[in-house]
Scaffold this active site. Structure first.
Site, PDB file in Angstrom:
ATOM      1  N   SER A 164      70.353  38.585  26.162  1.00 16.48           N
ATOM      2  CA  SER A 164      71.736  38.818  26.585  1.00 16.48           C
ATOM      3  C   SER A 164      72.665  38.274  25.518  1.00 16.48           C
ATOM      4  O   SER A 164      72.326  37.333  24.794  1.00 16.48           O
ATOM      5  CB  SER A 164      72.006  38.103  27.912  1.00 16.48           C
ATOM      6  OG  SER A 164      73.395  38.053  28.202  1.00 16.48           O
ATOM      7  N   TYR A 202      71.177  30.186  32.526  1.00 13.82           N
ATOM      8  CA  TYR A 202      70.953  31.578  32.122  1.00 13.82           C
ATOM      9  C   TYR A 202      71.158  31.749  30.629  1.00 13.82           C
ATOM     10  O   TYR A 202      70.316  32.300  29.910  1.00 13.82           O
ATOM     11  CB  TYR A 202      71.911  32.489  32.898  1.00 13.82           C
ATOM     12  CG  TYR A 202      71.817  33.954  32.527  1.00 13.82           C
ATOM     13  CD1 TYR A 202      70.840  34.776  33.092  1.00 13.82           C
ATOM     14  CD2 TYR A 202      72.710  34.526  31.620  1.00 13.82           C
ATOM     15  CE1 TYR A 202      70.759  36.123  32.757  1.00 13.82           C
ATOM     16  CE2 TYR A 202      72.639  35.867  31.287  1.00 13.82           C
ATOM     17  CZ  TYR A 202      71.660  36.657  31.852  1.00 13.82           C
ATOM     18  OH  TYR A 202      71.579  37.989  31.524  1.00 13.82           O
TER      19      TYR A 202
END
Length: 252
Positions: free
Chosen positions: A142, A158
């Site tokens: 990401s 995350y």
């Protein structure tokens, strides 16, 4: 077809990006094993679509952050098809929390699903790929792992896991060469249910999209197109790379 007669194992296949990758692979002639952990309905609908294309698919429920479940998922795939040519480590999870409220339990859960699962799945699948030429591992990272921020900046575990996944991609690319290529995709703001499940306010997401040079969020199919490229022979001289799919959001 670019993936004709190949076998792919895709984790987190019931999500927006995972299902888009599965459908794109099926259109290119791939046989599929789709793992999932939450609701049965999305993956069953996915399987129905793929079977209507005339492709074969097996769906397997399991927790990819659990070594026993991972071994079972890989074993079921090999039992069905005899091999694995492509592994897509797509399973992901985020739970937004301010640092002061971030519990160890939440940290462990997010990091295990996003990063530990890649170690477990790659270790298990590589055994069935290393004897073949052209094996491909594709990790879904990401832009949060590159710039330490997403549409909601409370995603410490995350973002940390996604950054770690980039380092894992490069380390594994060296470790598994020359038989297996390992690359990563770093999506930006992709319009799926992921943001809603993470608690990102709709107005906050719209505001963030205004920072994207292309002035829109991405489609899951646009990420899937890159995954097809990395799985195919067209990327046969690419390993250890991270391809960013973010509409220019992270440009310097």
């Amino acid at each position: 077809m670019r993936l004709s007669n190949r076998v792919a194992l895709i984790t987190g296949a019931s999500g927006g990006i995972g299902s888009a990758i599965a459908l794109a692979f099926a259109r290119e002639g791939c046989q599929l094993a789709a793992s999932y952990f939450t609701s049965d309905l999305p993956v069953k609908n996915l399987a129905k679509q793929i079977e209507q294309m005339g492709r074969d698919i097996i769906v397997i429920k399991g927790d990819v952050s659990n070594a026993h479940d991972v071994e079972a998922i890989v074993a079921a795939t090999v039992k069905r098809y005899g091999r694995i040519d492509i592994l897509v480590n797509n399973a992901g999870l985020t739970i937004g929390s301010p640092l002061a409220d971030l519990t160890e339990e939440v940290w462990d859960k997010v990091v295990d699903v996003n990063m530990k699962s890649v170690y477990l799945c790659t270790r298990a699948a590589a055994t069935h790929m290393s004897g073949r030429e052209g094996g491909s591992v594709i990790n879904l990272s990401s832009i949060g792992g590159m710039i330490g921020d997403t549409a909601q900046p409370r995603n410490l575990p995350y973002n940390a896991a996604k950054q770690g996944l980039i380092a894992m991609t490069r380390t594994l690319a060296r470790a598994l060469a020359p038989q297996i290529r390992v690359n990563a995709i770093a999506p930006g703001i992709i319009l799926t249910d992921f943001h809603k499940k993470a608690g990102v306010p709709e107005d906050g997401l719209k505001k963030r999209i205004q920072d994207v040079p292309l002035l829109r969020g991405g489609r899951p199919e646009e990420v899937a197109a890159v995954a097809v490229f990395l799985a195919s022979d067209e990327s046969s001289y690419i390993t250890g790379s991270v391809i960013v799919v973010d509409g220019g959001l992270t440009m310097p």
